[in-house]
Design a protein around this motif. Structure first.
Motif, PDB file in Angstrom:
ATOM      1  N   CYS A  49      25.931  14.469   0.577  1.00 50.45           N
ATOM      2  CA  CYS A  49      26.772  14.947  -0.542  1.00 50.45           C
ATOM      3  C   CYS A  49      26.822  16.468  -0.529  1.00 50.45           C
ATOM      4  O   CYS A  49      27.900  17.057  -0.708  1.00 50.45           O
ATOM      5  CB  CYS A  49      26.190  14.493  -1.877  1.00 50.45           C
ATOM      6  SG  CYS A  49      26.136  12.715  -2.078  1.00 50.45           S
ATOM      7  N   LEU A  67      28.944  11.679  -3.508  1.00 47.37           N
ATOM      8  CA  LEU A  67      29.395  10.513  -2.734  1.00 47.37           C
ATOM      9  C   LEU A  67      28.794   9.212  -3.294  1.00 47.37           C
ATOM     10  O   LEU A  67      29.019   8.145  -2.752  1.00 47.37           O
ATOM     11  CB  LEU A  67      29.000  10.678  -1.258  1.00 47.37           C
ATOM     12  CG  LEU A  67      29.613  11.878  -0.535  1.00 47.37           C
ATOM     13  CD1 LEU A  67      29.049  12.024   0.867  1.00 47.37           C
ATOM     14  CD2 LEU A  67      31.125  11.750  -0.470  1.00 47.37           C
ATOM     15  N   LYS A  96      33.928  12.955   4.825  1.00 45.05           N
ATOM     16  CA  LYS A  96      33.581  12.689   3.424  1.00 45.05           C
ATOM     17  C   LYS A  96      33.841  11.216   3.081  1.00 45.05           C
ATOM     18  O   LYS A  96      32.975  10.531   2.535  1.00 45.05           O
ATOM     19  CB  LYS A  96      34.422  13.615   2.527  1.00 45.05           C
ATOM     20  CG  LYS A  96      34.204  13.446   1.059  1.00 45.05           C
ATOM     21  CD  LYS A  96      35.053  14.425   0.270  1.00 45.05           C
ATOM     22  CE  LYS A  96      36.422  13.854  -0.046  1.00 45.05           C
ATOM     23  NZ  LYS A  96      37.261  14.752  -0.836  1.00 45.05           N
ATOM     24  N   TYR A 118      31.166   8.186   2.370  1.00 44.47           N
ATOM     25  CA  TYR A 118      31.242   7.529   1.056  1.00 44.47           C
ATOM     26  C   TYR A 118      31.158   6.010   1.215  1.00 44.47           C
ATOM     27  O   TYR A 118      30.458   5.329   0.478  1.00 44.47           O
ATOM     28  CB  TYR A 118      32.562   7.944   0.404  1.00 44.47           C
ATOM     29  CG  TYR A 118      32.894   7.358  -0.934  1.00 44.47           C
ATOM     30  CD1 TYR A 118      32.162   7.686  -2.079  1.00 44.47           C
ATOM     31  CD2 TYR A 118      33.990   6.510  -1.087  1.00 44.47           C
ATOM     32  CE1 TYR A 118      32.507   7.173  -3.324  1.00 44.47           C
ATOM     33  CE2 TYR A 118      34.340   6.002  -2.327  1.00 44.47           C
ATOM     34  CZ  TYR A 118      33.593   6.332  -3.433  1.00 44.47           C
ATOM     35  OH  TYR A 118      33.947   5.829  -4.663  1.00 44.47           O
ATOM     36  N   LEU A 156      36.042   8.947  -6.074  1.00 44.25           N
ATOM     37  CA  LEU A 156      35.955  10.138  -5.222  1.00 44.25           C
ATOM     38  C   LEU A 156      37.336  10.778  -5.073  1.00 44.25           C
ATOM     39  O   LEU A 156      38.306  10.085  -4.766  1.00 44.25           O
ATOM     40  CB  LEU A 156      35.456   9.709  -3.835  1.00 44.25           C
ATOM     41  CG  LEU A 156      35.247  10.803  -2.795  1.00 44.25           C
ATOM     42  CD1 LEU A 156      34.001  11.618  -3.129  1.00 44.25           C
ATOM     43  CD2 LEU A 156      35.112  10.191  -1.403  1.00 44.25           C
TER      44      LEU A 156
END
Ligand code: SF4
Length: 207
Positions: A12, A19, A62, A66, A194
């Motif tokens: 994160c 995340l 990212k 996640y 997110l």
């Protein structure tokens, strides 16, 4: 490639965004992002301006982290999304959300996606009444996910369902007392907590 097994809060901090990898801790004031919102490592506080290429890469990483998906599998999901009707970026997010481990987490039957993955692999779930132990299985509208009868009475499941704080997404219907859930709609970007700029991922793979 092996799955990442190091400290997840670093992931994160690397991406500079929550995340939600650690269950209830992510919703508490113990979250590392709130206390040290800079990249890990000796030079973590030296912010460098990213190139376009770097921005696209970070967005892909990212989203990949996640959902806890490996590089090759993520590329495969992109491939599937690009062959579906509609926008590739939207399709990619829907496909990722429809993974069995993510659905289990979103239904509130696990405190994190990592825990959901482990519970699925250990054979605690059925899909449409049949054993389903592959976390990457992509589900569809109408599928019914249930905790196996022999697992329902375990203290672990009861505690997860009673204590954790995930809000069940609108594309899912859940009967927590029966440990059963159903997919009632295709998930969209609006259902994902997110912030994602999926067009950057499309640009990354379109080179
Ligand atoms: Fe750690 Fe969760 Fe906070 Fe990420 S969101 S830094 S995994 S506590």
């Amino acid at each position: 490639m092996a799955r990442y097994t190091g400290p997840v809060c670093r992931l994160c901090r690397r991406e500079g965004v929550k995340l939600y990898l650690k269950g209830d801790r992510c919703y508490s004031d113990k979250c590392s992002i709130g206390r040290r919102n800079y990249a890990p490592g000796q030079h973590g506080q030296n912010k460098k301006k990213l190139t376009n290429h770097g921005v696209q890469l970070r967005e892909k990483q990212k989203v990949r982290k996640y959902y806890g998906v490996l590089e090759g599998q993520f590329a495969e999901y992109f491939n599937i999304a690009s062959k579906m009707p509609g926008k590739t970026g939207d399709n990619l997010l829907s496909v990722l959300e429809l993974r069995l481990d993510n659905v289990v987490y979103r239904l509130g039957f696990a405190a994190s996606r990592a825990e959901a993955r482990q519970l699925v692999v250990h054979g605690h779930f059925n899909v449409n009444g049949k054993k389903a132990d592959i976390p990457s299985m992509i589900l569809k509208v109408g599928d019914v996910i249930s905790v196996k009868d022999s697992s329902k009475s375990s203290a672990k499941f009861k505690s997860i369902v009673e204590n954790h704080k995930v809000t069940v997404a609108q594309w899912l219907q859940v009967e927590p007392d029966n440990f059963t859930g159903k997919i009632i709609a295709i998930p969209t970007k609006a259902d994902i907590e997110l912030p994602i700029e999926e067009h950057l991922i499309v640009e990354w793979y379109s080179k």
